[in-house]
Structures are given as structure tokens and as C-alpha cells.
Design a protein around this motif. Structure first.
Motif, mmCIF file in Angstrom:
data_model
loop_
_atom_site.group_PDB
_atom_site.id
_atom_site.type_symbol
_atom_site.label_atom_id
_atom_site.label_comp_id
_atom_site.label_asym_id
_atom_site.label_seq_id
_atom_site.Cartn_x
_atom_site.Cartn_y
_atom_site.Cartn_z
ATOM 1 N N GLN A 1 -40.762 -33.417 45.460
ATOM 2 C CA GLN A 1 -39.600 -33.816 46.023
ATOM 3 C C GLN A 1 -39.904 -35.089 47.085
ATOM 4 O O GLN A 1 -38.961 -36.016 47.167
ATOM 5 C CB GLN A 1 -38.946 -32.666 46.707
ATOM 6 C CG GLN A 1 -38.441 -31.504 45.962
ATOM 7 C CD GLN A 1 -38.061 -30.322 46.701
ATOM 8 O OE1 GLN A 1 -37.420 -30.528 47.895
ATOM 9 N NE2 GLN A 1 -38.243 -29.028 46.297
ATOM 10 N N ARG A 2 -40.764 -34.801 47.949
ATOM 11 C CA ARG A 2 -41.159 -35.771 49.055
ATOM 12 C C ARG A 2 -41.432 -37.050 48.341
ATOM 13 O O ARG A 2 -41.145 -38.191 48.886
ATOM 14 C CB ARG A 2 -42.216 -35.157 49.875
ATOM 15 C CG ARG A 2 -41.940 -33.861 50.535
ATOM 16 C CD ARG A 2 -42.852 -33.630 51.329
ATOM 17 N NE ARG A 2 -43.087 -34.492 52.493
ATOM 18 C CZ ARG A 2 -44.103 -34.198 53.417
ATOM 19 N NH1 ARG A 2 -44.901 -33.102 53.478
ATOM 20 N NH2 ARG A 2 -44.391 -35.201 54.397
ATOM 21 N N TYR B 1 -34.631 -35.565 49.484
ATOM 22 C CA TYR B 1 -34.504 -35.494 48.262
ATOM 23 C C TYR B 1 -33.149 -34.946 47.775
ATOM 24 O O TYR B 1 -32.445 -35.545 46.763
ATOM 25 C CB TYR B 1 -35.620 -34.523 47.459
ATOM 26 C CG TYR B 1 -35.439 -34.083 45.952
ATOM 27 C CD1 TYR B 1 -35.763 -35.125 44.893
ATOM 28 C CD2 TYR B 1 -34.719 -33.045 45.598
ATOM 29 C CE1 TYR B 1 -35.392 -34.879 43.623
ATOM 30 C CE2 TYR B 1 -34.435 -32.864 44.345
ATOM 31 C CZ TYR B 1 -34.766 -33.750 43.317
ATOM 32 O OH TYR B 1 -34.455 -33.194 42.008
ATOM 33 N N TYR B 2 -32.764 -33.806 48.363
ATOM 34 C CA TYR B 2 -31.275 -33.380 48.051
ATOM 35 C C TYR B 2 -30.242 -34.037 48.297
ATOM 36 O O TYR B 2 -29.287 -34.023 47.814
ATOM 37 C CB TYR B 2 -31.420 -31.960 48.319
ATOM 38 C CG TYR B 2 -32.106 -30.913 47.560
ATOM 39 C CD1 TYR B 2 -31.697 -30.400 46.500
ATOM 40 C CD2 TYR B 2 -33.432 -30.474 48.262
ATOM 41 C CE1 TYR B 2 -32.292 -29.512 45.627
ATOM 42 C CE2 TYR B 2 -34.282 -29.768 47.162
ATOM 43 C CZ TYR B 2 -33.794 -29.439 45.903
ATOM 44 O OH TYR B 2 -34.388 -28.670 44.926
ATOM 45 N N LEU C 1 -32.259 -22.554 48.666
ATOM 46 C CA LEU C 1 -32.901 -23.944 49.373
ATOM 47 C C LEU C 1 -32.360 -23.979 50.555
ATOM 48 O O LEU C 1 -33.132 -24.609 51.414
ATOM 49 C CB LEU C 1 -32.441 -25.088 48.357
ATOM 50 C CG LEU C 1 -32.870 -24.832 46.782
ATOM 51 C CD1 LEU C 1 -32.210 -26.295 46.178
ATOM 52 C CD2 LEU C 1 -34.184 -24.721 46.609
ATOM 53 N N GLU D 1 -38.279 -23.536 53.901
ATOM 54 C CA GLU D 1 -39.423 -24.099 53.707
ATOM 55 C C GLU D 1 -39.862 -24.418 52.076
ATOM 56 O O GLU D 1 -39.293 -23.635 51.367
ATOM 57 C CB GLU D 1 -40.500 -23.163 54.066
ATOM 58 C CG GLU D 1 -41.987 -23.663 53.791
ATOM 59 C CD GLU D 1 -43.056 -22.793 54.554
ATOM 60 O OE1 GLU D 1 -44.281 -22.687 54.149
ATOM 61 O OE2 GLU D 1 -42.595 -21.460 54.900
ATOM 62 N N GLY D 2 -40.236 -25.430 51.685
ATOM 63 C CA GLY D 2 -40.208 -25.931 50.442
ATOM 64 C C GLY D 2 -39.234 -26.720 49.717
ATOM 65 O O GLY D 2 -38.839 -27.016 48.539
ATOM 66 N N THR D 3 -37.986 -26.917 50.717
ATOM 67 C CA THR D 3 -37.130 -27.895 50.362
ATOM 68 C C THR D 3 -37.107 -29.065 51.473
ATOM 69 O O THR D 3 -37.076 -29.172 52.483
ATOM 70 C CB THR D 3 -35.726 -27.171 50.782
ATOM 71 O OG1 THR D 3 -35.578 -25.816 49.937
ATOM 72 C CG2 THR D 3 -34.156 -28.003 50.681
ATOM 73 N N ASP D 4 -36.838 -30.300 50.581
ATOM 74 C CA ASP D 4 -36.927 -31.575 51.118
ATOM 75 C C ASP D 4 -35.572 -32.132 51.167
ATOM 76 O O ASP D 4 -35.093 -32.357 50.195
ATOM 77 C CB ASP D 4 -37.764 -32.623 50.483
ATOM 78 C CG ASP D 4 -38.017 -33.893 51.028
ATOM 79 O OD1 ASP D 4 -38.169 -34.088 52.198
ATOM 80 O OD2 ASP D 4 -37.574 -35.134 50.344
ATOM 81 N N PHE E 1 -42.538 -28.905 45.831
ATOM 82 C CA PHE E 1 -41.928 -29.663 47.303
ATOM 83 C C PHE E 1 -42.872 -30.873 47.439
ATOM 84 O O PHE E 1 -42.011 -31.802 47.735
ATOM 85 C CB PHE E 1 -42.472 -28.698 48.370
ATOM 86 C CG PHE E 1 -42.259 -29.407 49.643
ATOM 87 C CD1 PHE E 1 -41.114 -29.562 49.919
ATOM 88 C CD2 PHE E 1 -43.416 -29.632 50.466
ATOM 89 C CE1 PHE E 1 -40.771 -29.922 51.520
ATOM 90 C CE2 PHE E 1 -43.119 -30.001 51.817
ATOM 91 C CZ PHE E 1 -41.824 -30.147 52.149
ATOM 92 N N GLU E 2 -43.833 -31.000 47.021
ATOM 93 C CA GLU E 2 -44.710 -32.422 47.149
ATOM 94 C C GLU E 2 -43.993 -33.533 46.219
ATOM 95 O O GLU E 2 -43.807 -34.481 46.524
ATOM 96 C CB GLU E 2 -46.278 -32.273 46.832
ATOM 97 C CG GLU E 2 -46.854 -31.443 47.974
ATOM 98 C CD GLU E 2 -46.741 -31.991 49.355
ATOM 99 O OE1 GLU E 2 -46.752 -33.372 49.294
ATOM 100 O OE2 GLU E 2 -46.467 -31.372 50.173
ATOM 101 N N TYR F 1 -34.871 -27.992 40.888
ATOM 102 C CA TYR F 1 -35.939 -27.826 42.003
ATOM 103 C C TYR F 1 -37.516 -28.122 41.668
ATOM 104 O O TYR F 1 -37.772 -27.477 40.797
ATOM 105 C CB TYR F 1 -35.995 -26.232 42.524
ATOM 106 C CG TYR F 1 -36.927 -26.095 43.621
ATOM 107 C CD1 TYR F 1 -36.643 -26.338 44.683
ATOM 108 C CD2 TYR F 1 -38.230 -25.529 43.292
ATOM 109 C CE1 TYR F 1 -37.722 -25.897 45.722
ATOM 110 C CE2 TYR F 1 -39.211 -25.157 44.102
ATOM 111 C CZ TYR F 1 -38.968 -25.497 45.266
ATOM 112 O OH TYR F 1 -39.856 -25.141 46.386
#
Length: 477
Positions: free
Chosen positions: A169-170, A123-124, A34, A117-120, A166-167, A163
């Protein structure tokens, strides 16, 4: 909107004991998939960032900090790009992690993780500050003793994390930002109520501890601008004249947030000193072994504790009394301890008197253009007025009766704030770990969500535990 949150319809075991079941379409990945490590130096002109235990990563304020601000060699500091995750290696287990709000510099004691890419990252940052995840951090951290454990990059990247797509997470981080902003507005309104109630109470206390209870009493000039006229029978003396002993807290490298532990000697900090009351919910400890290396900064029951630093709501020079159930305790820097002559003055009366006259006295005694601050010597020389010991107790009894309803209203409002914060902590955990589905709620949010209001969820920054003293230790090493 919150009432509409429901569990996901389909779940599956995550394989992680701390996480339990998760939505069926979510995955579990190690942090190394990530985030990547960012180790870039040579950007001395960038602003310096710090990680706060309460408000995440922020630009470090060199003008208005509660402690002496120092900087090491900036060439050793690392660049964090806006949107990177940064955490303090020694305090990640307490939630010292957040998203860089701007491009900036962080200490070598920090780890900078750039999201793939694909990690917000937002969120984390929420996930990493949940209690369950922080317990996992503790197990992955390494060190000679538990309170000095560090979470190095090599360990962080091996840690498993949930995980979502991605959307999603956002969507989750956006929902939590919105909820944080709404909670902040509500808490701000309640804090205004508390401030007004405290003003009302302090007006009552001020009259009693500076003029007594008899409105017709004969007065005399005190010779002190902030005291004005006082009853003829009252004594006016420097605080040190009624003090058996006094001390301040250790300065420099003697006591840092990295020395805190889960038990031992209670460390009294600015956030423990209320307006004439001791606030015990903000607890910090150091080991007895480390305390033995610091010298005598001890606090006993009935000692008067004075704050050397203040702000608009809590002036410097305010005071409180150390409670009888405190146990072994000491004062930190920016706090003073006075052990009074109990044959002449009541500690409770003197704490009330010091607090009631703090704002006027600190305006004359404090140093510094931007913030109010007094030192131990100036506080020791501070003039105080007091009647006989018997009259002091009569005044205290009268104050308790006269302010009882105000105290109840303050306590009730503060309890409402505490419950709001507890609910938010629980909500964050349930949402980021997939226990509640926020799709419907998040899709109905306004287009723009003000995440900057999240910082209002914490107390004033003066009382925030920012961890740059831990940075300085690492830089010096």
C-alpha cells in the motif's frame, strides 16, 4: 519508468464485479476492518479543514475563497487527526474524500475515519477517488432523492475494499505521489506557455477593441483612466446604457454545490468564463424544479457573462458570450449576466472589450485588499467604448484572422494537458486496483517524494469546488 510497469504474474478473482481480478496475494476486506470512526468534538482552536472535489482535504482559506465564508458553532465540528480519512457524506460519490494534512476540524456533514494498523490512508484516498469505487459509493448511499444521498458511517464500514499488504500500500501511494509531482511539473510548464500565448493574444485584441484598425485615426479623450484616448467616432457609455437587462446569481442558501445534479439547468460558474471565451468543459447542473424557486437568473444565447472575481491570470471583469448550444442556463453567485441592445453592440465585441480592459478597470473598481472583486452595480457603471455596429464586426473578423495561429497553439497545449490528466486518472485506477505492478518503479524512486506538488494538478484554487457550503447547510440544520 512508467514504461516498465507490468501486470502481476499471478491473479485471482476478487469476487467484486467492479474490481475484477486482483493480485493473488491481495485480499478483500470491509472498510470496518480498515478504519474506525472518530467522533471527537471540543477542539475549537484547531484549524478548519474542508474537502475539495479535486485536491482532497486541505486547510480552509477564510481570506481568499470565491464565496462568502461563514462558520457555524465550532463546538459542533469534529476533530480529524493528521492521517485520518475524511469525506463529505453528500459528495463522497463524487470523490469528496482525502487525508487530513494536519490536525483540524471538519463539519458535522463529514465522516472522519481513523486508519487501523496495517492501513495506509494515502493508498485508500487514491482508491476511494477512482470512478469504479465512486459508483459503488453511490449504491451504498441513502437519501430521499439520488442527488441528496449520503454515505453514512454505518454504510461506509460495510463497503468492501481491496487490501494489499501494508508495505505494498505504502509503495503504491509513494509511487503515485511521485508520478503526481512529475505530472504537476510538466503541466505547470505547459500552463506557462498558455499564459504567454494568452498575453500575446490579449495584446492584439486590446489594440483592436480600444483603438480600432486604423493606426492614423483621430483620437479623443475618453475621460476614463483605463480607456485613455479612443477614436473620435466611438461612443463612451456606462455598460448599463447599452443593456436591456442584467442580473447576478443567487446568494446565500439558494444555490449550493449540494443542489447540483446530473442534468437540468446549466449553472454558469467562474470556471466557465475564460478570457473572452466560454469554457464549457466544467459542467454543473441543477434541477428545473429547484431553479424555479430561485427567481430569474437566466442566461440566453448571446448574453454577456462577466466574472466578479479574479486572480493573477484571470482578472475580475473578464467576460465571455453565452454560446448558442448552451440550453437552459443560469448564472451562479460571482457571475453577472448582461443582455445587450443588439442594435447598438455586438456581444462578442463587448466581451472582448471588457476582457481587454478588465485588469486596469478592476484595479479601480474592485473591493478587497487581498483579492480583486467587483459587484454588479460597479460593473454596470463600468465605462465602455465602441464604434458603429458595422465596424465592430470588421474588428472581430480581423481579430479572428490575426489570432488564429495563437488560438491553435493554445488549444493544442491545453489538449496535451488534458491527455496528461486523463492518463494519470487511468494510471491511478490501474495501480490501486492491482492491474499494474509498481514494485520495480517504486523501488527506484528518490528517497523523498514531494506530495505537496499534487495540488498543482488542479486548476487555481479560486476555481476549485470546495464543499464548505454543504457543511454550512448541515451545521444550520
Amino acid at each position: 519508468m512508467i514504461d516498465g510497469l507490468r501486470p502481476y504474474s499471478e491473479t485471482k478473482p476478487s469476487g467484486l464485479p467492479w474490481l475484477g481480478d486482483v493480485p493473488a496475494h491481495w485480499d478483500v476486506r470491509r472498510n470496518g476492518r480498515l478504519f474506525g470512526s472518530r467522533r471527537e468534538t471540543g477542539f475549537p482552536d484547531l484549524p478548519v479543514l474542508e474537502v475539495s472535489l479535486r485536491s482532497g482535504v486541505r486547510v480552509r482559506d477564510f481570506e481568499n475563497g470565491t464565496r462568502k465564508q461563514e462558520m457555524g458553532d465550532r463546538s459542533k465540528y469534529q476533530r480529524a487527526v493528521r492521517g485520518d480519512i475524511s469525506y463529505n457524506m453528500m459528495r463522497m460519490w463524487q470523490g469528496a474524500v482525502g487525508v487530513a494534512p494536519v490536525d483540524g476540524l471538519v463539519s458535522p456533514a463529514y465522516v472522519v475515519a481513523r486508519p487501523f494498523e496495517g492501513t495506509d490512508a494515502a493508498y485508500y484516498a487514491y482508491l476511494f477517488r477512482t470512478s469504479a469505487y465512486m459508483r459503488e459509493v453511490d449504491t451504498f448511499s441513502r437519501g430521499i432523492v439520488p442527488d441528496r444521498n449520503r454515505l453514512y458511517w454505518e454504510s461506509f464500514k460495510q463497503m468492501p475494499s481491496i487490501y494489499p499488504p501494508f508495505e505494498e500500500q505504502r509503495l503504491i501511494s509513494r509511487f503515485l505521489d511521485w508520478h503526481g509531482a512529475q505530472t504537476a511539473k510538466l503541466i505547470r510548464a505547459k500552463k506557462k506557455i498558455i499564459a504567454l500565448l494568452n498575453e500575446q493574444k490579449q495584446a492584439i485584441v486590446h489594440g483592436a477593441v480600444t483603438r480600432g484598425l486604423d493606426p492614423n485615426v483621430r483620437l479623443k479623450p475618453s475621460g476614463v483612466p483605463w480607456l485613455g484616448d479612443v477614436p473620435e467616432e466611438w461612443d463612451v457609455l456606462p455598460l448599463k446604457r447599452i443593456t436591456k437587462s442584467r442580473c447576478d446569481g443567487p446568494f446565500g442558501s439558494g444555490l449550493k454545490s449540494s443542489h447540483y445534479s446530473g442534468s437540468g439547468v446549466f449553472v454558469i460558474r467562474l470556471q466557465n468564463i475564460g478570457l473572452g471565451t466560454f469554457i464549457k468543459k466544467e459542467e454543473a447542473f441543477i434541477s428545473r424544479e429547484h431553479y424555479a424557486t430561485l427567481g430569474d437568473h437566466s442566461v440566453l444565447p448571446d448574453d454577456v457573462i462577466v466574472a466578479s472575481l479574479g486572480d493573477e491570470l484571470r482578472p475580475c471583469g473578464r467576460a465571455c458570450v453565452a454560446p448558442s448550444d448552451l440550453g437552459e442556463a443560469m448564472v451562479k453567485a460571482d457571475c453577472f449576466r448582461f443582455r445587450l441592445d443588439s442594435n447598438r453592440v455586438s456581444s462578442a465585441f463587448m466581451a472582448a472589450h471588457l476582457t481587454a480592459t478588465a485588469r486596469d478597470s478592476s484595479a479601480m473598481l474592485s473591493a478587497g485588499a487581498t483579492r480583486q472583486r467587483v459587484n454588479l452595480e460597479a460593473t454596470s457603471q463600468r465605462a465602455v467604448a465602441f464604434p458603429s455596429l458595422e465596424m465592430q464586426h470588421q474588428i472581430l473578423d480581423w481579430i479572428r484572422t490575426a489570432t488564429q495561429s495563437i488560438d491553435y497553439a493554445i488549444a493544442t497545449t491545453q489538449n496535451e494537458i488534458d491527455l496528461l490528466l486523463e492518463f494519470r486518472v487511468s494510471l491511478i485506477s490501474d495501480v490501486v486496483t492491482g492491474k499494474l505492478d509498481v514494485h520495480a518503479a517504486a523501488n527506484s524512486l528518490p528517497d523523498k517524494v514531494a506530495s505537496e506538488a499534487l495540488h498543482e494538478l488542479v486548476d487555481n484554487d479560486d476555481l476549485d469546488e470546495a464543499l464548505d457550503d454543504a457543511e454550512n447547510e448541515e451545521v444550520a440544520a
